[in-house]
Design a protein around this motif. Structure first.
Motif, PDB file in Angstrom:
ATOM      1  N   PHE A   1      31.041  28.977 -23.565  1.00  0.00           N
ATOM      2  CA  PHE A   1      31.435  28.504 -22.047  1.00  0.00           C
ATOM      3  C   PHE A   1      32.980  28.092 -21.595  1.00  0.00           C
ATOM      4  O   PHE A   1      33.468  28.739 -20.874  1.00  0.00           O
TER       5      PHE A   1
ATOM      6  N   ASP B   1      35.747  30.605 -21.795  1.00  0.00           N
ATOM      7  CA  ASP B   1      35.641  31.650 -20.946  1.00  0.00           C
ATOM      8  C   ASP B   1      36.778  31.515 -20.006  1.00  0.00           C
ATOM      9  O   ASP B   1      36.985  30.253 -19.247  1.00  0.00           O
TER      10      ASP B   1
ATOM     11  N   ARG C   1      37.276  32.333 -17.043  1.00  0.00           N
ATOM     12  CA  ARG C   1      36.835  31.879 -15.620  1.00  0.00           C
ATOM     13  C   ARG C   1      36.603  30.442 -15.580  1.00  0.00           C
ATOM     14  O   ARG C   1      36.688  29.707 -14.549  1.00  0.00           O
ATOM     15  N   VAL C   2      36.005  30.027 -16.724  1.00  0.00           N
ATOM     16  CA  VAL C   2      35.780  28.445 -16.497  1.00  0.00           C
ATOM     17  C   VAL C   2      36.982  27.957 -16.529  1.00  0.00           C
ATOM     18  O   VAL C   2      37.226  26.747 -16.004  1.00  0.00           O
TER      19      VAL C   2
ATOM     20  N   GLN D   1      30.975  26.965  -8.340  1.00  0.00           N
ATOM     21  CA  GLN D   1      31.414  28.338  -9.274  1.00  0.00           C
ATOM     22  C   GLN D   1      31.368  27.848 -10.720  1.00  0.00           C
ATOM     23  O   GLN D   1      30.859  28.810 -11.369  1.00  0.00           O
TER      24      GLN D   1
ATOM     25  N   GLN E   1      27.468  28.404 -11.198  1.00  0.00           N
ATOM     26  CA  GLN E   1      27.422  29.925 -11.293  1.00  0.00           C
ATOM     27  C   GLN E   1      27.756  30.272 -12.938  1.00  0.00           C
ATOM     28  O   GLN E   1      27.004  30.964 -13.429  1.00  0.00           O
ATOM     29  N   LEU E   2      29.037  29.827 -13.310  1.00  0.00           N
ATOM     30  CA  LEU E   2      29.436  30.241 -14.482  1.00  0.00           C
ATOM     31  C   LEU E   2      28.531  30.045 -15.577  1.00  0.00           C
ATOM     32  O   LEU E   2      28.303  30.601 -16.612  1.00  0.00           O
TER      33      LEU E   2
ATOM     34  N   GLU F   1      25.789  31.855 -15.947  1.00  0.00           N
ATOM     35  CA  GLU F   1      25.947  33.202 -16.593  1.00  0.00           C
ATOM     36  C   GLU F   1      26.084  33.201 -17.919  1.00  0.00           C
ATOM     37  O   GLU F   1      26.148  33.987 -18.793  1.00  0.00           O
ATOM     38  N   HIS F   2      26.263  31.876 -18.643  1.00  0.00           N
ATOM     39  CA  HIS F   2      26.222  31.574 -20.153  1.00  0.00           C
ATOM     40  C   HIS F   2      24.936  31.253 -20.388  1.00  0.00           C
ATOM     41  O   HIS F   2      24.763  30.741 -21.477  1.00  0.00           O
TER      42      HIS F   2
END
Lengths: 349, 544
Positions: free
Chosen positions: A44, A47, A49-50, A289, A292-293, A296-297
């Motif tokens: 996570f 990532d 995006r994180v 955000q 949400q991430l 997704e993990h």
């Protein structure tokens, strides 16, 4: 030719100026925040995006992975702004090792058993596993513990041609002295067996019969992903790890997930040691955000987000339930702590 | 125009001077994100089998700016340094093929920080193709018990590292013991005694020993052309596949994957507790690079280790997957893990015949003699450290002392019993304390006598693993010279000619000659010119 004497210094000055501006622009103005996290959360934090989400709040979060229980024992906590163990109970222990400025619980995940369809078939035939009405697999903890106690091997299961290994039917875990997931498993087992000295002996045996144990939950799961059934047929994981791998398309052939019945939630909890650590914890709890991430993990945040993520797990994959039944509340921290201290002594003697 | 050119040139020069990346060709693959950066050196205590990753480590340097400096050490010595807390004084990290034994050690387990698994490789048996075919193992996967039976009845011979010194040998020992126990769970000390008679036949087939996996593979290659080739090797799958790809084998190795399972190495790069912040930054950058898909693929393709990171498809060279290669359990407790190694030395292995050819000429007087005596007394039981315990003279071992100066002295033989070794080790200690330095240096007279003695003893009692250690601190001064010895050696029967001679480079000994002597016998030379003689004597124990 004479003009070269002017050109060269000019060029040097211009270039130096340019390089200076470039340097100024190139160095980000992000505040570095350091954390020590349970290994299952490392993907996570890795990532991009994180990282971008934290960067938009002016932070760069750097993490090291260690077992949740190690955080309260061997990890030098002084060098971190926060610790991020995998349960409220482990967080309590961390707070005893270093006082906290705050705690934040952004998401949870149940422990489960990563396995293979040919293995669930065997366990169903043995009456140890079944399919829940919602379609997901369930491991009957009581029946499983009975097999483990009797040292039943895979090659002794009737009609087993899928995996006739001369190995005990036993879930592969981490070390309960180092890692939260193994601690949860030990507690669930002890709870199932009704407690007491004899039950404790049986729980100790669940670990000593396995032999050498990994320190943090991502290690055995990664071996499950890379070595598949060669490594072991049953691996204790957090549901989140499995969902994450399913979405990433890295599950081994015939992978599936079994939920233990009963199971218990593991609430991943940030223990902040200073303002920067608190800011990370607060963002994880509030920033849509990041939530949400996290989903997704594979971590469970709110139900709607979990539903949208679970719906995206590839169709060929295993059934994953939105709602879990058979959940027992997590035990008080001091109960877990005393169990794990005893287990650690018994295993290291 | 000229002005424009000069401007461009100036900027280019400056740009290259400011460029922080030391190698402009190292650019990350887009999908894998930018490289993490460090600076300086990451000092790593590492197993010898990781030397083949040198090309990957060059790329680490180019990508991260960190030089990874590997200092070679045996697994056990490494654990001891970590446990004693001395490792972190000189090193930042450790990197062995496995941390399992270390993590069981009560003092070592708390001294390691974060660890990163870099690859996987199971310990398996490699047999030259014609031998595998003869045994039918090219078609059918034998169990460890079939393998043990065939080895015990002399149907094949093999080389393996010493479990007390090297992880591949230890993994093989754990695997064969767990498989023969057949309980399906981790082995305990109580079960080891019962298993011993069933393990002995397996180890009876061992005709080559080594303290390191890398040297074992080299020795196997060298022995192919001599008169006493070895049929196979117990080693990492990666080493066996590398040998097959290396072009030095007369006959390819068939990799035999035991049907009842294996023990797999996972190569954890591990930061030491108390390492500096810079070391931690460097460690993180190096670990990140090693676990990138592109690096993992390169490690798989060039060193034949299986990837540690998901999502990388195995190439065809690797053995069974999908549950066909079962992982066998490692002992759960330190006491059990240790009992297995000491049991190997004292009761399971093919007993050793160890001949020490010792220079006691005048130049050995003083500190050198003292150092030699300390080393031998350590092996006789005065060294109480873990490595001392695991390298001491073993039950059933035959130890022969052959001191020499102007002429060889009469050899003195000590036979250790299985149990109650103390009276015999006391005799050895007494003998060692009585050694005195005087006279000239008749190296080759003494070596010749040692080999003649070995020939005689082997004829009477052939089921031993014989080796010779030669310690001298100077040049030959009397007796035959090296060429004469070589002529003599070349005419020896194959079994005697391949008795490995382990030479120590010590004092003013002739490096060229000592290397030559070890080479013609399939032995190895060890450098004892710096560091303690006791340390080198312990290191050699892995080869005996």
């Amino acid at each position: 030719m004479k003009r070269l004497w002017i050109i060269v210094p000019t060029v040097v000055v211009l270039a130096a100026l340019g390089a200076g501006i470039g340097w100024y622009l190139g160095v980000d103005r992000l505040e570095t925040v350091r954390g020590v996290v349970g290994s299952e959360k490392a993907p996570f934090f890795a990532d991009q995006r994180v990282k971008d989400a934290f960067a938009s709040h002016g932070m760069r979060v750097e993490v090291d992975s260690r077992g949740s229980r190690e955080m309260a024992t061997t990890v030098p906590l002084d060098r971190y702004d926060f610790a991020f163990p995998s349960s409220v109970q482990a967080a309590e222990r961390v707070k005893q090792a270093r006082p906290a400025t705050g705690t934040h619980s952004p998401f949870w995940s149940p422990v489960a058993v990563a396995t293979f369809t040919q293995i669930t078939d065997l366990l169903v035939a043995e009456g140890v596993a079944r399919r829940a009405p919602e379609g997901h697999w369930v491991l009957d903890l009581g029946k499983y513990l009975d097999l483990a106690k009797r040292d039943v091997r895979w090659d002794q299961l009737k009609g087993n041609v899928a995996y006739p290994a001369r190995r005990d039917v036993l879930v592969t875990t981490t070390h309960p002295g180092d890692s939260n997931s193994a601690g949860v498993y030990a507690w669930l087992a002890l709870h199932q067996l009704g407690g007491g000295a004899q039950a404790l002996d049986e729980v100790v045996k669940l670990f000593t019969d396995q032999g050498g144990l990994e320190r943090s939950t991502e290690d055995p799961f990664e071996k499950y992903l890379t070595q598949g059934l060669n490594y072991t047929p049953l691996v204790l994981v957090y549901e989140s790890q499995f969902v994450e791998a399913a979405l990433a398309g890295t599950l081994p052939r015939n992978a599936t997930l079994m939920y233990t019945a009963p199971t218990t939630p593991s609430t991943h909890t940030v223990v902040a040691f200073d303002g920067a650590g608190d800011k990370v914890g607060d963002l994880l709890v509030r920033d849509p955000q990041l939530l949400q991430l996290a989903a997704e993990h594979g971590f469970r945040t709110d139900e709607a987000t979990a539903a949208s993520v679970l719906a995206r797990v590839p169709g060929a994959g295993p059934a994953l339930p939105l709602k879990l039944t058979g959940i027992v509340p997590a035990p008080p921290a001091e109960v877990v702590d005393s169990l794990l201290t005893t287990l650690d002594q018994r295993l290291r003697q | 125009m000229r002005r424009f050119l000069a401007l461009t040139l100036g900027l280019a020069l400056l740009a290259s001077a400011c460029d922080s990346s030391p190698n402009p060709t190292a650019s990350p693959q887009a999908s894998e994100g930018p490289f993490k950066k460090g600076s300086g050196t990451l000092r790593v205590l590492a197993g010898s089998e990781l030397q083949d990753l040198a090309p990957v480590l060059d790329e680490v340097k180019a990508a991260t700016g960190v030089t990874v400096k590997l200092t070679e050490i045996g697994t056990l010595d490494g654990i001891e340094k970590v446990a004693a807390g001395t490792a972190v004084r000189e090193q930042d990290a450790i990197w062995f093929s496995s941390n399992r034994y270390l993590e069981l050690h009560p003092e070592a387990s708390g001294r390691i920080d974060v660890s990163t698994k870099v690859a996987n490789s199971p310990v398996v048996l490699g047999l030259r193709a014609s031998k595998a075919k003869e045994l039918g193992w090219d078609q059918h996967r034998p169990t460890w018990s079939e393998i043990a039976e065939a080895a015990g009845s002399g149907r094949f011979t093999y080389g393996m590292t010493n479990p007390a010194a090297s992880n591949s040998g230890y993994s093989a020992l754990v695997g064969v013991a767990a498989a023969l126990a057949g309980t399906g769970r981790a082995l305990t000390s109580a079960e080891i005694t019962t298993l011993t008679p069933r393990l002995q036949p397996f180890f009876a087939g061992q005709s080559l020993s080594s303290g390191s996996s890398g040297w074992l593979a080299d020795a196997y290659v060298q022995r192919q052309s001599g008169g006493a080739p070895v049929d196979g090797l117990v080693n990492y799958e990666s080493v066996l596949l590398s040998l097959n790809a290396g072009g030095e084998l007369k006959e390819p190795l068939t990799v035999v994957y035991p049907a009842d399972g294996v023990v797999t190495a996972d190569y954890p790069l591990t930061l030491l507790s108390g390492a500096s912040e810079q070391a931690r930054t460097n460690y993180t950058a190096v670990a990140d690079f090693l676990r990138r898909a592109s690096t993992q693929r390169k490690i798989m393709e060039t060193t034949f280790r299986r990837p540690a990171v998901p999502g990388i498809e195995l190439t065809k060279s690797f053995g069974p997957t999908d549950g066909a290669l079962v992982e066998l359990p490692f002992p759960a407790r330190y006491g059990d893990a240790t009992a297995l190694v000491t049991g190997f030395g004292d009761t399971m292995r093919k007993p050793a015949r160890t001949i020490y050819v010792l220079d006691v000429s005048g130049s050995m007087k003083g500190a050198r003699m003292k150092g030699l005596q300390t080393a031998l007394l350590g092996l006789s039981g005065t060294d109480n450290s873990l490595s001392g315990e695991l390298t001491r003279f073993n039950g059933r071992e035959q130890v022969i002392m052959l001191p020499f100066s102007t002429t060889p002295s009469a050899p003195r033989q000590f036979d250790l019993p299985v149990e109650n070794r103390k009276p015999v080790t006391n005799q050895i200690s007494g003998y060692v304390r009585g050694l005195a330095a005087k006279g000239d240096t008749a190296i080759y007279d003494a070596l010749t006598q040692a080999l003649e003695l070995a020939k005689k003893l082997d004829a009477a009692d052939p089921k031993r693993f014989t080796s010779i250690v030669l310690l001298t601190d100077g040049e030959r001064t009397v007796g035959p010279k090296l060429p004469a010895f070589k002529t003599y050696h070349a005419k020896l029967p194959a079994k005697i000619k391949t008795i490995p001679i382990f030479t120590l480079l010590f004092g003013e000994s002739n490096v060229g000659e000592m290397t030559e002597v070890s080479k013609i016998s399939g032995g190895r030379s060890f450098d004892a010119r710096s560091g303690s003689l006791a340390g080198v004597f312990k290191q050699i124990r892995g080869y005996q």
